[in-house]
Design an enzyme around this catalytic site. Structure first.
Site, mmCIF file in Angstrom:
data_model
loop_
_atom_site.group_PDB
_atom_site.id
_atom_site.type_symbol
_atom_site.label_atom_id
_atom_site.label_comp_id
_atom_site.label_asym_id
_atom_site.label_seq_id
_atom_site.Cartn_x
_atom_site.Cartn_y
_atom_site.Cartn_z
ATOM 1 N N ASP A 1 53.459 45.128 31.333
ATOM 2 C CA ASP A 1 52.638 44.070 31.919
ATOM 3 C C ASP A 1 51.151 44.338 31.640
ATOM 4 O O ASP A 1 50.599 45.350 32.053
ATOM 5 C CB ASP A 1 52.878 44.003 33.427
ATOM 6 C CG ASP A 1 52.400 42.695 34.036
ATOM 7 O OD1 ASP A 1 51.326 42.200 33.625
ATOM 8 O OD2 ASP A 1 53.087 42.166 34.914
ATOM 9 N N SER B 1 51.274 36.223 34.744
ATOM 10 C CA SER B 1 52.522 36.962 34.608
ATOM 11 C C SER B 1 53.743 36.123 34.973
ATOM 12 O O SER B 1 54.825 36.329 34.421
ATOM 13 C CB SER B 1 52.491 38.220 35.486
ATOM 14 O OG SER B 1 51.541 39.141 34.998
ATOM 15 N N ASP C 1 57.218 40.978 42.942
ATOM 16 C CA ASP C 1 56.117 40.543 42.086
ATOM 17 C C ASP C 1 56.664 39.658 40.961
ATOM 18 O O ASP C 1 57.868 39.572 40.732
ATOM 19 C CB ASP C 1 55.379 41.758 41.529
ATOM 20 C CG ASP C 1 53.967 41.425 41.075
ATOM 21 O OD1 ASP C 1 53.451 40.350 41.450
ATOM 22 O OD2 ASP C 1 53.370 42.239 40.350
ATOM 23 N N HIS D 1 43.044 44.823 35.113
ATOM 24 C CA HIS D 1 42.296 43.972 36.051
ATOM 25 C C HIS D 1 41.100 44.719 36.625
ATOM 26 O O HIS D 1 40.034 44.123 36.840
ATOM 27 C CB HIS D 1 43.202 43.529 37.199
ATOM 28 C CG HIS D 1 44.100 42.377 36.860
ATOM 29 N ND1 HIS D 1 43.618 41.121 36.570
ATOM 30 C CD2 HIS D 1 45.458 42.288 36.775
ATOM 31 C CE1 HIS D 1 44.629 40.295 36.331
ATOM 32 N NE2 HIS D 1 45.759 40.988 36.441
ATOM 33 N N ASP E 1 53.794 40.537 28.702
ATOM 34 C CA ASP E 1 53.670 39.130 29.061
ATOM 35 C C ASP E 1 52.305 38.574 28.668
ATOM 36 O O ASP E 1 52.157 37.382 28.427
ATOM 37 C CB ASP E 1 53.916 38.928 30.558
ATOM 38 C CG ASP E 1 53.171 39.947 31.424
ATOM 39 O OD1 ASP E 1 52.478 40.829 30.874
ATOM 40 O OD2 ASP E 1 53.294 39.879 32.665
ATOM 41 N N HIS F 1 43.085 37.922 32.622
ATOM 42 C CA HIS F 1 43.910 38.054 31.414
ATOM 43 C C HIS F 1 43.173 37.504 30.203
ATOM 44 O O HIS F 1 42.158 36.829 30.334
ATOM 45 C CB HIS F 1 45.220 37.283 31.584
ATOM 46 C CG HIS F 1 46.072 37.764 32.713
ATOM 47 N ND1 HIS F 1 47.210 37.107 33.139
ATOM 48 C CD2 HIS F 1 45.958 38.853 33.523
ATOM 49 C CE1 HIS F 1 47.758 37.764 34.141
ATOM 50 N NE2 HIS F 1 47.010 38.820 34.404
#
Length: 559
Positions: free
Chosen positions: A100, A148, A199, A352, A391, A489
């Site tokens: 991820d 995501s 999640d 992030h 992703d 992202h």
């Protein structure tokens, strides 16, 4: 005639006017058609018009072919790699691994970091590097930059959806997932993550909600309590305990008083929540399925922090090896194998937070897990394949950074990251837990555990007034000269890896993320089962339009 006016191919001698005319004619013949006479040039004959006509028709034909080719390519955007998909005929296992938030730059950062810290040569690369087979485009149906939820829906359903959707299409219809279809076909199934099990990525394989924040609803669907198909997941290991506990308990983050752990046990699940209980599984040899293991209230800590708290939290590699063994034992007398999702979830969170030290440890932890999966497949007598991708990319990571207006040096400093003993998040949380404002001398001492021994007075004052993860992580990034373009992202294409290129050959080259979802169902031979599951979901659920409860974010709230 002046020499500069003489034809290019004329001799150097002085010529008469007749000679000059003859030389000009000869030059014209050499530069055009040596068989044409001066008279022919002045009055073109049938041959001239025939050649012109032929050239005109040939040009039209080329243009028509070009238009047809362009139309064909637009109708089929993925160019064929001329390789037929591989489809096993017998029992098989499929391990799908998700990094991820990991983009190509994350590999460059981590590879150089590892070479520096372990004194390795430049040709010593990560295990992932040795299994790179292609790349994936990541956009969602609603944006060029996916989140995501939409990214994982492309994997689980093989279809595009909007940012925030958990296996729900833009029109509100639930889409059938490869895990649900695998369970219906007789496969065993599992989810292993380092974030909350509710999640986005794990949720898309076994639940259907309008928006990803509906984690109260996701938790109940994961155990089959409110899932239209009943129990579809045989093994779950990760974090997110707070969404399974009633709101009457202090560590709950549910909006209701439902005890999902109790419900799971009533439905036959074994429930564990401590390191001691995890160790008692004996790397899966003593596991009793179905199994629900939740080892943190929210997310399992970053690997850089978890490694000093391993007596509390199992690692991704430990959970993955336990799941592989448990599922292998559970399917040893079956003609079907298993489908297992393994996610290196917190690479995304490090991106992030723009924390390069946390990032390299997350990627290394995943690379170790990938190595363990390869070892499992090599030893297994059951056919199987592991495919891994991301992703999306997070942070817009750049392995270089310009700090001043002057032209930058071409370098970055892995030694800065090697000094960090904790994540910026752990440091920020500690500072925030203290009476405010915190003394700058104490802040300076604390920063030394991150390898920062030269914090300026202005930097210390900034952290004193704003003790946030972003502020602290930037101190590390600037000194390492690692750059970031966003705390969100990016739209960068991400890498695709496989344990065996021959079994995943249809993913060689550049893919749409939905192609990966189609590969998953195709490898297990579940195309019809996915359609059947989707039809049943539609009949039982109807449109999924914000029906869930508990639309609250916990922890970091990153998407």
């Amino acid at each position: 005639m002046a020499p500069s006016d003489r034809p290019l191919l004329a001799g150097s001698r002085t010529a008469s006017e007749n000679e000059e005319e003859r030389e000009a004619t000869e030059e014209d013949a050499l530069l055009t058609n040596p068989w044409r006479s001066a008279q022919d040039n002045r009055h073109p004959g049938w041959w001239h018009w025939f050649v012109l006509g032929w050239a005109f028709l040939a040009t039209i034909a080329v243009l028509v072919l070009a238009v047809l080719y362009q139309h064909t390519q637009s109708a089929s955007p993925k160019p064929s790699n001329n390789l037929e998909p591989y489809r096993p005929s017998g029992k098989r296992n499929l391990i799908f691994m998700v990094t991820d938030g990991m983009g190509p730059a994350s590999l460059s950062l981590t590879r150089s970091y590892r070479q520096y810290t372990e004194g390795l040569p430049i040709n010593d690369i990560l295990t992932l590097d040795e299994h790179l087979i292609g790349s994936s485009r990541t956009r969602s149906s609603s944006s060029l930059v996916t989140d995501s939820a939409a990214g994982a829906t492309a994997f689980s359903c093989g279809k595009k959806s909007y940012n925030g959707a958990i296996s729900v299409l833009p029109n509100g219809d639930p889409c059938g997932t490869v895990l649900e279809a695998a369970k219906r076909a007789g496969y065993m199934t599992g989810l292993v993550v380092t974030t909350r099990i509710t999640d986005a990525t794990p949720a898309t394989f076994a639940s259907h909600v309008h928006v990803r924040e509906e984690e109260d609803s996701i938790a109940r669907q994961l155990i089959g309590d409110t899932h239209p198909l009943g129990h579809v997941v045989d093994l779950m290991l990760g974090g997110g305990r707070c969404f399974f506990l009633p709101n009457s308990t202090s560590s709950s983050c549910r909006s209701d008083d439902v005890d999902v752990t109790a419900t799971a046990q009533d439905q036959g699940y074994s429930y564990i929540s401590t390191r001691e209980e995890f160790d008692a599984l004996e790397t899966g040899n003593a596991a009793k399925l179905p199994l629900l293991g939740l080892f943190a209230d929210t997310d399992i800590p970053f690997e850089i922090d978890r490694r000093t708290a391993s007596e509390i939290y199992p690692s991704l590699d430990e959970m993955a090896r336990t799941a592989l063994n448990a599922l292998s034992i559970a399917t040893q007398n079956s003609d079907k194998g298993f489908f297992l999702l393994i996610e290196g979830s917190r690479i995304d969170h490090a991106g992030h937070e723009n924390d390069p030290a946390a990032q390299v440890h997350e990627v290394l932890a995943f690379d170790k897990t990938f190595t363990s999966v390869l070892e499992y497949l090599d030893k297994s007598n059951i056919e199987g394949v592991a495919v891994s991708t991301s992703d999306h990319e997070t942070g817009g990571l750049s392995v270089a950074r310009q700090l001043h207006r002057d032209y930058p040096d071409y370098l970055w400093h892995p030694k800065i990251l090697a000094k960090a003993q904790h994540s910026a998040t752990a440091t920020a949380h500690h500072l925030q837990s203290l009476p405010q404002p915190v003394n700058t001398t104490y802040i300076a001492d604390l920063l030394s555990s991150l390898g920062i021994d030269d914090a300026s007075p202005s930097e210390l004052e900034t952290i004193q007034s704003f003790p946030h993860t972003y502020t602290i992580a930037d101190l590390i990034s600037r000194r390492a000269q690692v750059g970031w373009s966003t705390h969100g992202h990016s739209a960068v294409d991400v890498n695709v890896y496989a344990s065996d290129i021959s079994q995943a050959r249809e993913l060689v080259g550049n893919n749409e993320n939905t192609d990966i979802g189609k590969f998953l169902r195709g490898y297990l031979g579940l195309e019809q089962e996915v359609e059947d599951v989707e039809r049943e979901l539609g009949d039982k659920m109807g449109k999924v339009l914000g029906k869930g409860a508990g639309k609250r974010r916990v922890g970091d709230g990153y998407h």
